[in-house]
Scaffold this motif. Structure first.
Motif, PDB file in Angstrom:
ATOM      1  N   VAL A 107     -10.209  -8.209 -40.890  1.00  4.26           N
ATOM      2  CA  VAL A 107      -9.248  -8.086 -39.783  1.00  4.26           C
ATOM      3  C   VAL A 107      -8.379  -9.342 -39.699  1.00  4.26           C
ATOM      4  O   VAL A 107      -7.160  -9.262 -39.495  1.00  4.26           O
ATOM      5  CB  VAL A 107      -9.985  -7.822 -38.452  1.00  4.26           C
ATOM      6  CG1 VAL A 107      -9.029  -7.994 -37.265  1.00  4.26           C
ATOM      7  CG2 VAL A 107     -10.590  -6.423 -38.454  1.00  4.26           C
ATOM      8  N   ASN A 110      -5.825  -9.129 -42.389  1.00  2.00           N
ATOM      9  CA  ASN A 110      -4.731  -8.201 -42.061  1.00  2.00           C
ATOM     10  C   ASN A 110      -3.650  -8.890 -41.231  1.00  2.00           C
ATOM     11  O   ASN A 110      -2.451  -8.736 -41.489  1.00  2.00           O
ATOM     12  CB  ASN A 110      -5.280  -7.000 -41.294  1.00  2.00           C
ATOM     13  CG  ASN A 110      -6.034  -6.032 -42.181  1.00  2.00           C
ATOM     14  OD1 ASN A 110      -5.888  -6.036 -43.400  1.00  2.00           O
ATOM     15  ND2 ASN A 110      -6.862  -5.193 -41.567  1.00  2.00           N
ATOM     16  N   TYR A 111      -4.088  -9.640 -40.220  1.00  2.00           N
ATOM     17  CA  TYR A 111      -3.118 -10.343 -39.378  1.00  2.00           C
ATOM     18  C   TYR A 111      -2.463 -11.502 -40.132  1.00  2.00           C
ATOM     19  O   TYR A 111      -1.284 -11.806 -39.924  1.00  2.00           O
ATOM     20  CB  TYR A 111      -3.795 -10.839 -38.099  1.00  2.00           C
ATOM     21  CG  TYR A 111      -4.133  -9.713 -37.144  1.00  2.00           C
ATOM     22  CD1 TYR A 111      -3.146  -8.864 -36.667  1.00  2.00           C
ATOM     23  CD2 TYR A 111      -5.446  -9.497 -36.723  1.00  2.00           C
ATOM     24  CE1 TYR A 111      -3.445  -7.824 -35.800  1.00  2.00           C
ATOM     25  CE2 TYR A 111      -5.763  -8.465 -35.854  1.00  2.00           C
ATOM     26  CZ  TYR A 111      -4.757  -7.628 -35.405  1.00  2.00           C
ATOM     27  OH  TYR A 111      -5.056  -6.591 -34.548  1.00  2.00           O
ATOM     28  N   VAL A 174      -5.705  -1.930 -43.326  1.00  3.42           N
ATOM     29  CA  VAL A 174      -4.972  -1.827 -42.063  1.00  3.42           C
ATOM     30  C   VAL A 174      -5.288  -0.498 -41.380  1.00  3.42           C
ATOM     31  O   VAL A 174      -5.525  -0.437 -40.169  1.00  3.42           O
ATOM     32  CB  VAL A 174      -3.461  -1.970 -42.301  1.00  3.42           C
ATOM     33  CG1 VAL A 174      -2.667  -1.639 -41.043  1.00  3.42           C
ATOM     34  CG2 VAL A 174      -3.129  -3.388 -42.749  1.00  3.42           C
ATOM     35  N   HIS A 177      -9.214  -0.291 -40.243  1.00  2.00           N
ATOM     36  CA  HIS A 177      -9.584  -1.122 -39.083  1.00  2.00           C
ATOM     37  C   HIS A 177      -8.562  -1.034 -37.945  1.00  2.00           C
ATOM     38  O   HIS A 177      -8.711  -1.716 -36.930  1.00  2.00           O
ATOM     39  CB  HIS A 177      -9.766  -2.575 -39.523  1.00  2.00           C
ATOM     40  CG  HIS A 177     -10.876  -2.753 -40.500  1.00  2.00           C
ATOM     41  ND1 HIS A 177     -12.205  -2.809 -40.127  1.00  2.00           N
ATOM     42  CD2 HIS A 177     -10.868  -2.849 -41.868  1.00  2.00           C
ATOM     43  CE1 HIS A 177     -12.964  -2.947 -41.209  1.00  2.00           C
ATOM     44  NE2 HIS A 177     -12.176  -2.974 -42.270  1.00  2.00           N
ATOM     45  N   GLN A 178      -7.539  -0.196 -38.144  1.00  5.30           N
ATOM     46  CA  GLN A 178      -6.535   0.064 -37.112  1.00  5.30           C
ATOM     47  C   GLN A 178      -5.947  -1.230 -36.538  1.00  5.30           C
ATOM     48  O   GLN A 178      -5.861  -1.429 -35.326  1.00  5.30           O
ATOM     49  CB  GLN A 178      -7.136   0.913 -35.985  1.00  5.30           C
ATOM     50  CG  GLN A 178      -7.621   2.267 -36.468  1.00  5.30           C
ATOM     51  CD  GLN A 178      -8.197   3.119 -35.361  1.00  5.30           C
ATOM     52  OE1 GLN A 178      -8.433   2.645 -34.243  1.00  5.30           O
ATOM     53  NE2 GLN A 178      -8.422   4.386 -35.633  1.00  5.30           N
ATOM     54  N   THR A 179      -5.563  -2.101 -37.444  1.00  2.00           N
ATOM     55  CA  THR A 179      -4.939  -3.361 -37.026  1.00  2.00           C
ATOM     56  C   THR A 179      -3.445  -3.292 -37.285  1.00  2.00           C
ATOM     57  O   THR A 179      -2.959  -2.478 -38.070  1.00  2.00           O
ATOM     58  CB  THR A 179      -5.517  -4.553 -37.813  1.00  2.00           C
ATOM     59  OG1 THR A 179      -5.363  -4.321 -39.213  1.00  2.00           O
ATOM     60  CG2 THR A 179      -6.983  -4.737 -37.503  1.00  2.00           C
ATOM     61  N   TRP A 180      -2.728  -4.175 -36.604  1.00  2.00           N
ATOM     62  CA  TRP A 180      -1.288  -4.302 -36.847  1.00  2.00           C
ATOM     63  C   TRP A 180      -1.135  -5.189 -38.069  1.00  2.00           C
ATOM     64  O   TRP A 180      -1.349  -6.377 -38.014  1.00  2.00           O
ATOM     65  CB  TRP A 180      -0.591  -4.935 -35.640  1.00  2.00           C
ATOM     66  CG  TRP A 180       0.882  -5.076 -35.822  1.00  2.00           C
ATOM     67  CD1 TRP A 180       1.813  -4.083 -35.731  1.00  2.00           C
ATOM     68  CD2 TRP A 180       1.611  -6.270 -36.125  1.00  2.00           C
ATOM     69  NE1 TRP A 180       3.058  -4.591 -35.971  1.00  2.00           N
ATOM     70  CE2 TRP A 180       2.969  -5.924 -36.205  1.00  2.00           C
ATOM     71  CE3 TRP A 180       1.231  -7.600 -36.343  1.00  2.00           C
ATOM     72  CZ2 TRP A 180       3.962  -6.859 -36.497  1.00  2.00           C
ATOM     73  CZ3 TRP A 180       2.214  -8.524 -36.635  1.00  2.00           C
ATOM     74  CH2 TRP A 180       3.566  -8.158 -36.705  1.00  2.00           C
TER      75      TRP A 180
END
Length: 302
Positions: A107, A110-111, A174, A177-180
């Motif tokens: 996560v 991803n960010y 992405v 893990h449903q991240t932006w």
């Protein structure tokens, strides 16, 4: 009368010689400018903000205007993956699955992928503008030339990222893990060209940042961070299945081209140019064209 003639001829000759010397000076100056590398100018804040904003807008516009050649991009991804297997470096899938199993780490990556690409690059540009104005234009040119040549790669070699390969069994971290994160995933996928993975500008830009900081920073910790930044970025682009190893090699090649363009224009690599550009005064501005460079205290030359 005969004595006056030689005297008149001497005066005429002197005038002609003086006129010739007067004409020779500007011609010699022009010739010197043509032979010498271009001298960096003091950057102007409003112009640089406008230039960077417009350049990124044009880059995004052109990159996203590249036709999404899905069939060719998938075929190229299969071929690149086979080349990596032949070379014994096709470990992206193992890295992707291993890092994805550690939720907090993937996560964070991803960010990292979505944000630091822009934040760090802009920060280094601002730092150069404030602390190294004499080197700013040459470093900025290297970055812009790197980005411009990357656009050719997107046109000439459409490539699907690993997460979009057919049967590649890569995880789109992405989405999972449903991240932006990536602009090519989730709700943003229609706003970005998904098949522009070669070369990786995450590597091209991060390596530009890292080399710039390493070459010019005086604090040892800052130089270490400069080297770590592109290294961590390489792990991030692979772990998130956004790029192959060879995409990173493409980004490095683009950066080498960018520095070559900067060197050809300024006659030197950015870190070898004078740190400061003297302010304008009543006298002509000093430059690299035959003038003595600005001397700095030994402790602040880096």
């Amino acid at each position: 009368m005969n004595e006056a003639a030689p005297e008149a001829n001497t005066k005429q000759s002197g005038r002609a010689h003086g006129l010739g010397r007067a004409l020779d000076r500007p011609l010699a100056h022009v010739a010197s400018r043509l032979r010498s590398p271009r001298s960096p100018r003091r950057p102007r804040l409003w112009f640089e903000i406008l230039l960077v904003a417009m350049s990124y807008w044009v880059y995004s516009l052109v990159r996203n205007a590249v036709p999404e050649q899905k069939a060719a991009a998938l075929a190229n991804a299969d071929w690149l993956w086979s080349v990596e297997r032949f070379l014994g470096i096709a470990v992206e899938q193992s890295v992707n699955h291993a890092v994805n199993s550690v939720t907090w780490l993937i996560v964070s990556m991803n960010y990292y992928y979505a944000t630091l690409h822009f934040i760090v690059t802009i920060s280094v540009l601002v730092w150069l503008f404030r602390r190294h104005p004499g080197r700013y234009a040459a470093a900025r040119l290297a970055l812009f030339a790197t980005t411009a040549v990357a656009l050719l790669g997107y046109y000439l070699y459409p490539l699907a990222p690993p997460r979009l390969m057919n049967g590649g069994h890569f995880i789109d971290t992405v989405l999972v893990h449903q991240t932006w994160g990536s602009m090519a995933s989730g709700n943003f996928k229609n706003m970005s060209n998904q098949y522009a993975a070669m070369p990786s500008m995450h590597i091209g830009w991060s390596l530009w940042c890292g080399l710039t900081v390493f070459a010019l920073a005086s604090a040892p910790w800052a130089r270490i961070l400069g080297l770590l930044y592109p290294t961590v970025t390489l792990m991030v682009i692979v772990s998130t299945a956004n790029h192959f190893w060879l995409d990173a090699v493409g980004g490095m090649a683009c950066l080498a081209f960018g520095y070559a363009v900067s060197y050809a224009w300024y006659g030197s690599l950015p870190h070898r140019l004078p740190r400061w550009i003297p302010r304008k005064s009543g006298r002509p501005r000093l430059s690299a064209l035959g003038a003595q460079p600005h001397r700095e205290p030994a402790a602040t030359r880096r």
